[in-house]
Enzyme design. Structure first.
Site, PDB file in Angstrom:
ATOM      1  CB  SER A  50      -0.767   0.192   1.222  1.00  6.04           C
ATOM      2  OG  SER A  50      -1.391  -1.153   1.355  1.00  6.04           O
TER       3      SER A  50
ATOM      4  CG  HIS B 163      -2.581  -0.340  -3.588  1.00  2.00           C
ATOM      5  ND1 HIS B 163      -2.977   0.970  -3.329  1.00  2.00           N
ATOM      6  CD2 HIS B 163      -2.906  -1.289  -2.498  1.00  2.00           C
ATOM      7  CE1 HIS B 163      -3.287   0.816  -1.968  1.00  2.00           C
ATOM      8  NE2 HIS B 163      -3.367  -0.301  -1.617  1.00  2.00           N
TER       9      HIS B 163
ATOM     10  CD  GLU C  33      -3.456   3.869  -5.565  1.00  2.00           C
ATOM     11  OE1 GLU C  33      -3.778   5.085  -5.644  1.00  2.00           O
ATOM     12  OE2 GLU C  33      -3.217   3.159  -4.893  1.00  2.00           O
TER      13      GLU C  33
ATOM     14  CG  ASN D 268      -3.807   3.817   1.110  1.00  2.00           C
ATOM     15  OD1 ASN D 268      -5.244   4.307   1.221  1.00  2.00           O
ATOM     16  ND2 ASN D 268      -3.403   2.563   1.111  1.00  2.00           N
TER      17      ASN D 268
END
Ligand code: 3H9
Length: 695
Positions: free
Chosen positions: A407, A428, A440, A478
């Site tokens: 992540s 991801h 992602e 994130n």
């Protein structure tokens, strides 16, 4: 003969055939509308022609109005005029529907005098998903064919139905397999010989059904009070009991109201965002063929990824450290597959076939020598991941793609321990990975275009929305999340309650507020990250320890029964013990709590999100603003009708965003800093939308 670049017609004896050819999906662009109307007029005036048949030559009959034309001045002929011309044509006009027959396409079809569907036809009125109502008679003619209740069901949900269901409803008259042009010719011959009956939809009566209208209105008021167009759809259908001309005029007025609404702009931006993200610099590269995939790690993430792969037809080998962990991983996959059967995504036989032949597992990586792709999904520890990638480098066949689901860790450092950095990439996924649509695709410094193209091709097969991201802590989503969650924490430390913040963001349109999301994701995850980052934390940063205090009690959110909320019944309630923790932390920091309005909560939250998004863009981590919008729409529950954070930012304006940041900076100049990109935008008059069209 051509009547426009997209429309041609020909005659075969008494049959006039009109072919629609506007690739890729026969959108009813100005050119198609103009050509279709002219072809109908020419054939209607031709004394030798006794029946007209329309068919499409692309992958759709007509996928609807050309969405790119919305928001621009309309150009005649408009679709309602074409529908009227068809309906009132003195000669029978029929349509042959193959592939998508949606929105304006279905409106054209139901204005003809009979409809023949190919088995793969998909029919529906998706207008509501774009923030509008059908605007070319759909809400008035469909009730005459299928009744008010069935029309409401289609129009207010945007659901798409197959040919069989359309036949059962009465939306089409026949299903015939074969070539669309041939079917058009044969069906026209059937009209001439009396084997296929034709009639004008406008001549059919509408059976009043006030109960269905009231039910739909009440249901929408309860479930979608914040949306504009679904309610207008009900109003439009309610007018179908009026004479057709009156109903059509009312529908058109409601359509125009919707076209002018900001929700229409947001929803159409979201439609294009889903497609725009596929336009990447590596588009020309040929992807590798991926059939078998090795997944390392059988936790929630790894088993979710394995489930997604199995559902898409891949063969999966799962690896875990020991037999117990492997057993748990396989059990989770089995549970996920059972859930897919329950949701109608998989048949019982399909589930049995997957478990019998396409899933295997082991406690080492030896059998990974034949897989085409590996996705590593173990816990976030650089040493552990590097060790795995060293092994993969030794074991995997040349050309296998080596992916990490990290992540936030630096994928360049992971790639560096292999001799094949060109094949290393970040994939991801978002939890639950077999449900969430976002992926992602993280491109490291030495990842080659073929590897990137393979990531995108895989996403397509999995039905995911892939967004290209660069390497940084947290990539696109994130990284932005870890910034705006601080704004949420500051709001609470300074006086707001977590459930007040959540409710304000829900009213803005998020499915859940940030604190409810933290509880759902597990508070221990953020806690671990904060501990990891503690040494590097800027001493000038305002640190909010409320989350740490909650975790110290062993409360990790939903999974442990409490977090910001207590989960002991059907409805979570604010945790009174957390309220006490918050009071204590405020006292410790010497803060006198103040009152925040819902508007201020939303403004601060959104301004924080947009600020970091602007930095992510300026750093080249995202290709375009629309990529960031897609990440939040498909991975973070951002309200679709607001189009994404940077679409929303344009509606606020860069100057106003700067004004807000500067006013908040008076309290905390370390956190609230104006991103240079916003200043450049004000100086040049640039917008995020403008950057999308330039890219
Ligand atoms: C309407 O009809 C209003 C009416 O009531 C009347 C008003 C008067 N327009 O999705 P794909 C593009 S509202 C313009 O990747 P697929 C799409 O952007 C309309 N462009 O393919 C993409 O372009 P690019 C109601 C459109 O096979 C390319 O076509 N209709 C339109 O996976 C390929 O699309 C809808 O809401 C359009 N209408 O899926 C249908 N549609 O290659 C919306 C597509 O540059 N469309 N494009 O990225 C769909 O649901 C899917 O595109 C469809 C094909 C199922 C048709």
């Amino acid at each position: 003969m051509n009547t426009s670049a997209s429309v041609s017609y020909e005659s075969h004896g008494a049959v006039g055939l009109i072919a629609l050819n506007n690739p890729p999906v026969n959108a009813a662009s100005h050119d198609l509308r103009h050509g279709l109307l002219e072809a109908v007029n020419v054939l209607a005036d031709d004394a030798d022609i006794r029946v007209i048949a329309i068919y499409g030559t692309t992958k759709a009959f007509i996928a609807g109005a050309d969405i790119r034309e919305f928001g621009k001045p309309g150009r005649d002929p408009m679709l309602p005029a074409i529908c009227l011309a068809l309906e009132n044509c003195a000669k029978p006009a029929i349509s042959v529907l193959h592939g998508p027959t949606l929105g304006g396409g279905l409106e054209v079809a139901i204005s003809t005098h009979a409809r023949i569907a190919l088995p793969g036809a998909i029919l529906g009125f998706p207008e509501v998903t774009l923030g509008i109502v059908p605007g070319a008679g759909g809400t008035q003619r469909a009730p005459r064919l299928i009744g008010i209740a069935a029309t409401l069901d289609l129009v207010t949900t945007g659901k798409r139905i197959g040919a069989e269901q359309a036949l059962a409803l009465g939306l089409v008259d026949r299903i015939v397999a074969g070539d669309a042009k041939q079917i058009a010719q044969d069906s026209a011959a059937d009209v001439l010989s009396g084997k296929l009956a034709t009639r004008r939809t406008c001549d059919l009566p509408v059976v009043p059904d006030q109960a269905a209208i009231d039910r739909a209105a009440e249901n929408l008021a309860a479930t979608q009070p914040h949306l504009f167009s679904p309610h207008k759809c009900v109003q439009a259908v309610a007018h179908s009991t009026q004479p057709l001309a009156e109903g059509l005029a009312r529908e058109r007025a409601l359509f125009k109201e919707c076209i002018d609404s900001p929700q229409r702009a947001g929803l159409i931006h979201a439609f294009f965002a889903e497609r725009a993200v596929a336009k990447i610099p590596e588009q020309g590269a040929t992807p590798r063929d991926i059939q078998s995939v090795g997944v390392i790690g059988g936790g929630t993430m790894g088993s979710g990824i394995a489930t997604a792969l199995l559902l898409a037809g891949h063969t999966v080998r799962l690896a875990e450290w020991d037999g117990d962990a492997l057993g748990r991983g396989v059990a989770t996959i089995e549970k996920n597959l059972a859930g897919a059967v329950k949701r109608g995504k998989l048949t019982e036989e399909g589930r049995a076939a997957i478990l019998a032949g396409r899933l295997s597992g082991g406690t080492d990586l030896v059998r990974f020598d034949t897989v085409d792709l590996v996705i590593e999904a173990v816990f976030e520890d650089m040493g552990v991941k590097q060790d795995i990638f060293r092994q993969l480098d030794r074991i995997c066949k040349p050309g296998a793609i080596l992916a990490t689901n990290t992540s936030y860790l630096d994928i360049n450092e992971i790639a560096a321990v292999t001799t094949r950095a060109a094949d290393v990439i970040g994939l991801h996924f978002f939890s639950p990975a077999h449900v969430m649509r976002l992926l992602e695709v993280v491109v490291a410094d030495r990842t080659v275009p073929k590897t990137v193209a393979t990531g995108f091709a895989l996403a397509k097969r999995l039905g995911k929305v892939a967004v290209r991201a660069g390497v940084c802590d947290g990539f696109i989503g994130n990284r932005i999340l870890s910034h705006y969650r601080k704004a949420a924490d500051y709001l609470v430390l300074d006086g707001a309650e977590p459930d007040q913040v959540d409710q304000a963001m829900q009213r803005f349109g998020f499915a859940m507020g940030p604190f409810a999301v933290f509880d759902l994701a597990g508070l221990d995850i953020g806690w671990a990250t904060r501990k990891r980052q503690a040494a590097a934390r800027d001493p000038a940063e305002r640190y909010v320890a409320i989350g740490d205090r909650i975790c110290e009690r062993g409360w990790f959110g939903r999974k442990s029964g409490q977090g910001y909320y207590v989960y002991d019944g059907s409805t979570p309630r604010p945790n009174p013990e957390v309220a006490a923790i918050i009071r204590a932390e405020r006292a410790r920091a010497g803060i006198t709590p103040r009152v925040f309005s819902d508007g201020e909560i939303v403004d601060r939250h959104m301004t924080a999100m947009i600020s970091e998004a602007a930095r992510v863009l300026a750093d080249g981590i995202a290709l375009r603003p629309i990529d960031i919008d897609a990440v939040f729409l498909f991975g973070y529950g951002f309200p679709r009708h607001r189009g994404g954070p940077l679409h929303h930012a344009d509606s606020v304006g860069a100057a106003e965003l700067i004004r807000r940041i500067e006013s908040y900076a008076a309290e905390d100049g370390n956190y609230w800093q104006v991103p240079p990109l916003l200043r450049q935008m004000v100086a040049s008059g640039q917008t995020f939308a403008g950057m999308n069209s330039e890219a």
